[in-house]
Motif scaffolding. Structure first.
Motif, PDB file in Angstrom:
ATOM      1  N   MET A 162       0.903  -0.887   0.152  1.00  0.00           N
ATOM      2  CA  MET A 162       0.330  -0.387   0.414  1.00  0.00           C
ATOM      3  C   MET A 162       0.471   1.264   0.036  1.00  0.00           C
ATOM      4  O   MET A 162       0.983   2.373  -0.869  1.00  0.00           O
ATOM      5  CB  MET A 162      -1.030   0.161   1.263  1.00  0.00           C
ATOM      6  N   ALA A 165       2.603   1.660  -3.412  1.00  0.00           N
ATOM      7  CA  ALA A 165       1.430   1.799  -4.381  1.00  0.00           C
ATOM      8  C   ALA A 165       1.466   4.077  -4.120  1.00  0.00           C
ATOM      9  O   ALA A 165       0.615   4.251  -4.738  1.00  0.00           O
ATOM     10  CB  ALA A 165       0.090   1.330  -4.102  1.00  0.00           C
ATOM     11  N   MET A 166       1.233   4.175  -2.679  1.00  0.00           N
ATOM     12  CA  MET A 166       1.231   5.319  -2.718  1.00  0.00           C
ATOM     13  C   MET A 166       2.356   6.479  -3.235  1.00  0.00           C
ATOM     14  O   MET A 166       2.201   7.357  -3.015  1.00  0.00           O
ATOM     15  CB  MET A 166       0.533   6.046  -0.997  1.00  0.00           C
ATOM     16  N   LYS A 262     -10.568  -2.931  -0.744  1.00  0.00           N
ATOM     17  CA  LYS A 262      -9.182  -2.245  -0.833  1.00  0.00           C
ATOM     18  C   LYS A 262      -9.743  -1.229  -1.598  1.00  0.00           C
ATOM     19  O   LYS A 262      -8.929  -0.353  -1.434  1.00  0.00           O
ATOM     20  CB  LYS A 262      -8.654  -3.657  -1.518  1.00  0.00           C
ATOM     21  N   TRP A 266      -7.939   2.306  -0.397  1.00  0.00           N
ATOM     22  CA  TRP A 266      -7.154   2.910  -1.497  1.00  0.00           C
ATOM     23  C   TRP A 266      -8.060   4.514  -1.901  1.00  0.00           C
ATOM     24  O   TRP A 266      -7.477   5.220  -1.870  1.00  0.00           O
ATOM     25  CB  TRP A 266      -7.643   2.259  -3.399  1.00  0.00           C
ATOM     26  N   GLU A 267      -8.965   4.681  -1.666  1.00  0.00           N
ATOM     27  CA  GLU A 267     -10.333   5.595  -2.065  1.00  0.00           C
ATOM     28  C   GLU A 267      -9.022   6.730  -0.230  1.00  0.00           C
ATOM     29  O   GLU A 267      -8.519   8.074  -0.785  1.00  0.00           O
ATOM     30  CB  GLU A 267     -11.447   5.876  -1.633  1.00  0.00           C
ATOM     31  N   GLN A 270      -6.134   7.485  -1.472  1.00  0.00           N
ATOM     32  CA  GLN A 270      -4.900   9.054  -2.333  1.00  0.00           C
ATOM     33  C   GLN A 270      -5.524  10.355  -2.110  1.00  0.00           C
ATOM     34  O   GLN A 270      -4.954  10.909  -2.190  1.00  0.00           O
ATOM     35  CB  GLN A 270      -6.732   8.247  -3.590  1.00  0.00           C
ATOM     36  N   SER A 280       0.692   8.362  -7.750  1.00  0.00           N
ATOM     37  CA  SER A 280       1.053   7.092  -7.644  1.00  0.00           C
ATOM     38  C   SER A 280       2.164   6.177  -7.962  1.00  0.00           C
ATOM     39  O   SER A 280       2.133   6.734  -9.564  1.00  0.00           O
ATOM     40  CB  SER A 280       0.099   5.873  -7.714  1.00  0.00           C
ATOM     41  N   ARG A 286      -4.538   2.270  -9.818  1.00  0.00           N
ATOM     42  CA  ARG A 286      -5.085   1.010  -9.083  1.00  0.00           C
ATOM     43  C   ARG A 286      -4.826   0.956  -7.815  1.00  0.00           C
ATOM     44  O   ARG A 286      -3.458   0.890  -7.610  1.00  0.00           O
ATOM     45  CB  ARG A 286      -5.345   0.327 -10.175  1.00  0.00           C
ATOM     46  N   LYS A 287      -6.069   0.496  -7.041  1.00  0.00           N
ATOM     47  CA  LYS A 287      -5.873  -0.168  -5.477  1.00  0.00           C
ATOM     48  C   LYS A 287      -4.297  -1.008  -5.035  1.00  0.00           C
ATOM     49  O   LYS A 287      -4.350  -1.749  -6.525  1.00  0.00           O
ATOM     50  CB  LYS A 287      -6.812  -0.663  -4.037  1.00  0.00           C
TER      51      LYS A 287
END
Ligand code: URA
Length: 290
Positions: A162, A165-166, A262, A266-267, A270, A280, A286-287
């Motif tokens: 996670m 992904a950020m 998930k 993810w929202e 963000q 990202s 995407r998540k």
């Protein structure tokens, strides 16, 4: 006073000293009485709260975050709410020149609560002491207890994904927990354990002073915000915590059990990325799939 009580009192006072607590009285009434605005609950929130409950996670009744007064509009989800921490001890004053090393030294080979009996290692925290983002979990699990590091088990691997992904590396953020010792069989930390260990977390966060704090799961969020509100009502919303912005979201372990959540996490992430001016690193944006 008998010798046993005296020894207990002495240990407790030494503990307060470690926390640099000089004042033992604090008027919490005003905070407790202040009604917080209602947060609209969607049917999805309800479903998630129910899922969380059925997954064995504690959802307690709301305390001071009561319904909004009649005639007043409910607050927009993005409006920052101010809830003051009530469930943890607060240092009465900022500790002068406090450091993470000093906090770790104050914790020592801790025996202040019953969790010490079954732990292998104290899991203090890990990462960048100057991080802009701190992530706070509940307490160490089996692998964390073995390695002495937070979030290195299955949930930790998902958390690392996670973070990546950020558009961040794990070493850029700071990761810690409400309690520093593993609760037996990974049970939820009990109130006395959280209030004993919580002040060390407070000191860590006050020293690091990240721009943003993300609480992973209801235990961390409820402990820091001093609220009994379930995660379904507080996730994805910004709160003020000692001048820092705090956002609760679901715990990665919850996501392992409920992969459908998930998307909403993810929202939430963000929103964190927007605050930090991050894009990202994933081409798709995407998540994380994990
Ligand atoms: N879960 C947590 O809350 N913290 C950890 O460090 C690992 C799993």
């Amino acid at each position: 006073m008998n010798e046993k009580t005296l020894a207990k009192l002495e240990a407790r006072l030494r503990y307060y000293e470690d926390l640099h607590l000089g004042l033992f009285y604090r008027n919490r009434t005003a905070v407790a009485a202040a009604p917080a605005p209602e947060i609209p609950i969607s049917s999805r929130d309800r479903a998630e709260a129910a899922a969380e409950r059925s997954a064995g996670k504690e959802i307690s009744t709301p305390t001071h975050a009561a319904a909004h007064p009649p005639g007043q509009p409910a607050v927009e989800p993005s409006t920052p709410l101010t809830l003051s921490a009530q469930s943890l001890f607060e240092p009465a004053e900022r500790v002068e020149n406090d450091t993470l090393d000093r906090i770790r030294a104050d914790i020592g080979d801790c025996t202040r609560c019953k969790l010490h009996k079954s732990r292998s290692r104290i899991v203090f925290g890990d990462g960048n002491p100057h991080a802009e983002l701190a992530l706070v979990g509940e307490g160490p699990g089996e692998e964390e207890d073995r390695q002495g590091l937070p979030f290195v088990g299955r949930a930790g691997k998902l958390l690392t994904q996670m973070i990546e992904a950020m558009g961040l590396e794990r070493k850029q953020v700071y990761i810690c927990n409400v309690v520093k010792c593993r609760p037996p069989s990974n049970r939820t930390p009990e109130k006395d354990e959280m209030s004993t260990c919580g002040p060390f977390l407070e000191r860590q966060l006050m020293v690091i002073r990240p721009k943003l704090i993300v609480c992973l799961g209801s235990v961390a969020a409820q402990a820091l915000l001093g609220t009994g509100e379930p995660m379904g009502r507080i996730r994805g919303k910004w709160f003020d915590w000692r001048g820092m912005k705090l956002l609760p979201t679901y715990h990665p372990a919850y996501l392992l059990r409920n992969p459908n959540a998930k998307g909403i996490v993810w929202e939430d992430l963000q929103k964190v990325m927007a605050e930090l001016g991050l894009k990202s690193s994933r081409k798709t944006g995407r998540k994380p799939s994990a």
